[in-house]
Design an enzyme around this catalytic site. Structure first.
Site, short mmCIF file in Angstrom:
data_model
loop_
_atom_site.label_atom_id
_atom_site.label_comp_id
_atom_site.label_asym_id
_atom_site.label_seq_id
_atom_site.Cartn_x
_atom_site.Cartn_y
_atom_site.Cartn_z
N HIS A 1 -74.08 45.99 46.59
CA HIS A 1 -74.52 46.06 47.99
C HIS A 1 -75.04 44.70 48.48
O HIS A 1 -74.76 44.29 49.61
CB HIS A 1 -75.60 47.13 48.17
CG HIS A 1 -75.05 48.51 48.22
ND1 HIS A 1 -74.31 49.00 49.26
CD2 HIS A 1 -75.15 49.53 47.33
CE1 HIS A 1 -73.96 50.24 49.03
NE2 HIS A 1 -74.46 50.60 47.86
N SER B 1 -70.49 58.87 51.98
CA SER B 1 -69.88 59.29 53.24
C SER B 1 -69.49 58.11 54.12
O SER B 1 -68.69 58.26 55.04
CB SER B 1 -70.83 60.20 54.01
OG SER B 1 -72.01 59.49 54.36
#
Length: 178
Positions: free
Chosen positions: A62, A25
């Site tokens: 990440h 999201s």
């Protein structure tokens, strides 16, 4: 302290924030940007474990995305201790994997959750928490899936009650809830 470029935004003035949303999201990206608005070193508390090649690749991506201001601390279980150990801004990504670690490991979920809530309440330095909102979809088929969904909902509610700011993220767009 927040960057001195003008007046800090309302979010920068707050000490604790929760970013909720579904998978992909944009909640982690927004939480990272909020933390990076503060000067100095930053702590990234990672609750994920590289159990397979795909997850290892995600973790590597990440890490590469964060700059050299970040120190990564891996924490699967004792999240309250990991947060309390640092005075600089801390980003925890994510509460959902942490809860999964607790449940699958047979740990005392209620006890660990209460310790986390107490730590969040006492924290004076900025804290950014990321969590999945898992209750918007179908009812899970298995008892474990339903138990996890219920525990995640309770955890999110408990954390939302004690943080200064809650943002729901969908399609990369933030919606301020609190």
């Amino acid at each position: 302290m927040p960057h001195s470029r003008g007046v800090p935004s309302e979010q920068q003035k707050l000490t604790t924030s929760l970013f909720l949303g579904g998978a992909r999201s944009g909640k982690s990206r927004l939480a990272q940007a909020a933390a990076e608005a503060f000067d100095g070193p930053l702590i990234y508390v990672a609750t994920a474990e590289a159990g397979d090649a795909e997850m290892a690749a995600r973790i590597a991506h990440h890490r590469a995305d964060r700059g050299d201001r970040w120190t990564t601390v891996e924490c699967r279980i004792d999240l309250a201790d990991a947060i309390a150990a640092y005075e600089q801004p801390v980003l925890v990504d994510c509460l959902t994997l942490w809860l999964s670690n607790l449940m699958l490991g047979g740990h005392d979920v209620a006890g660990h959750t209460q310790r986390l809530i107490d730590t969040v309440r006492e924290r004076a330095a900025p804290l950014f928490l990321v969590s999945n909102e898992v209750g918007l979809g179908l009812v899970p088929e298995t008892p474990l899936g339903r138990a996890f969904r219920d525990e995640q909902g309770r955890l999110n509610q408990s954390i939302a009650a004690v943080v200064d700011h809650v943002t729901f993220v969908a399609a990369g767009l933030p919606l301020r809830l609190k």
